[in-house]
Design an enzyme around this catalytic site. Structure first.
Site, PDB file in Angstrom:
ATOM      1  N   ASP A  49     -39.597 -25.535 -29.222  1.00 60.27           N
ATOM      2  CA  ASP A  49     -39.829 -25.217 -27.485  1.00 60.27           C
ATOM      3  C   ASP A  49     -39.154 -26.210 -26.826  1.00 60.27           C
ATOM      4  OD1 ASP A  49     -41.908 -23.759 -25.724  1.00 60.27           O
ATOM      5  OD2 ASP A  49     -41.505 -25.443 -25.067  1.00 60.27           O
ATOM      6  N   TYR A  54     -35.716 -29.958 -19.424  1.00 57.34           N
ATOM      7  CA  TYR A  54     -35.704 -31.169 -20.583  1.00 57.34           C
ATOM      8  C   TYR A  54     -34.507 -31.812 -20.782  1.00 57.34           C
ATOM      9  CZ  TYR A  54     -40.166 -28.827 -21.743  1.00 57.34           C
ATOM     10  OH  TYR A  54     -41.500 -28.135 -21.522  1.00 57.34           O
ATOM     11  N   LYS A  79     -36.878 -22.073 -21.105  1.00 61.10           N
ATOM     12  CA  LYS A  79     -37.486 -21.808 -19.676  1.00 61.10           C
ATOM     13  C   LYS A  79     -36.177 -22.026 -18.864  1.00 61.10           C
ATOM     14  CE  LYS A  79     -41.398 -23.974 -21.872  1.00 61.10           C
ATOM     15  NZ  LYS A  79     -40.663 -24.999 -22.672  1.00 61.10           N
ATOM     16  N   HIS A 112     -40.533 -21.193 -15.926  1.00 66.32           N
ATOM     17  CA  HIS A 112     -40.999 -22.489 -16.406  1.00 66.32           C
ATOM     18  C   HIS A 112     -42.371 -22.382 -15.372  1.00 66.32           C
ATOM     19  CE1 HIS A 112     -40.326 -26.386 -18.006  1.00 66.32           C
ATOM     20  NE2 HIS A 112     -41.447 -26.183 -18.003  1.00 66.32           N
TER      21      HIS A 112
END
Length: 279
Positions: A49, A54, A79, A112
């Site tokens: 994930d 990120y 996401k 998200h």
């Protein structure tokens, strides 16, 4: 149901999603995320994930390319970030994510955050529906959506979300949300299942862990699974990645499950989805 790392739940569209996966939130792109993802997959994990925000999608993709596991055996999630919400921007953001991962398709793509101040999550969801109908994503879902956000999507769109990934741990059990998701065939998924390490010395959890000769982390992850919640603990250390996966050889009693359920205090380590509007 819960035999090993390949054990999966079946989403409402028939796609199988592993119950346990590796989260890579705050894992640095480059060697750190590559080595973490490779260690997890080599240990038997099949679900990874990540997310655009990120900043490590390229590293995740590199790890996937370097392991000797067929793509179809993996379950890769990413996401769309808040600043890319809206129909056209979401479509573009998805293409960028796919390119960074070096993949032909995603297994799961999530919104998200609902970002209520922006008011774009319905248009964003409609973009996900298009990507899903075009065969570019095997399943679509949301993250950090409350009951009323989910109801909006159900009322105004064609496809009910398959997954809702939310903060979930013994101090935040979100019982009403969990019940709503079950009633609408939406799979609940936990982020921050260990409450960013804040629960590891909790006396009740320590007592239960000692009873089963397991770590507190393993007890919490097992509690997630027995509550039928998909979970994605994060670690960059191979021995912790292995430890987090060692939760399929014991079962918590109903009494111990209730003891953990009773720890709920509606306490968050992350933002409240109704108030988080950062783009």
């Amino acid at each position: 149901m819960l035999k090993d790392l390949q054990s999966a739940t079946t989403l409402h569209n028939g796609v199988k999603m592993p119950w346990l996966g590796l989260g890579v939130f705050k894992v640095q792109d480059g060697e750190e995320v590559v080595s973490s993802v490779k260690a997890a997959i080599e240990h038997g994990y099949r679900s990874i994930d990540t997310a655009a925000i990120y900043g490590n999608e390229e590293g995740v993709g590199k790890a996937i390319a370097e392991v000797n596991v067929p793509r179809e055996e993996l379950f890769i999630t990413s996401k769309v970030w808040n600043s890319n919400q809206g129909y056209d921007k979401t479509l573009a953001a998805f293409d960028e994510t796919l390119n960074k991962l070096g993949l032909d398709y995603l297994d799961l793509y999530l919104i998200h955050w609902p970002v209520p101040a922006e008011g774009k999550y319905i248009d964003t969801w409609k973009a996900l529906e298009k990507l899903y109908n075009d065969g570019k994503i095997r399943a679509i879902g949301v993250s950090n959506f409350q009951v009323h956000h989910l109801q909006d999507v159900i009322d105004q769109c064609d496809i009910v979300p398959m997954v809702n990934q939310v903060e979930y741990h013994p101090k935040l059990t979100q019982k009403e949300l969990h019940t709503f998701c079950k009633n609408n065939n939406i799979q609940l998924e936990a982020w921050s299942p260990l409450m960013q390490g804040q629960l590891l010395d909790h006396p009740t959890l320590t007592e239960i862990a000692n009873k089963y000769n397991k770590s507190v982390s393993q007890v919490i992850l097992r509690w997630d699974l027995q509550n039928e919640v998909v979970t994605i603990p994060k670690s960059v250390k191979p021995h912790r990645i292995a430890e987090n996966a060692d939760v399929f050889n014991f079962e918590l009693t109903n009494e111990d499950m209730e003891k953990i359920n009773a720890l709920n205090e509606d306490e968050r380590v992350g933002p409240n989805p109704d108030e988080f509007n950062r783009v």
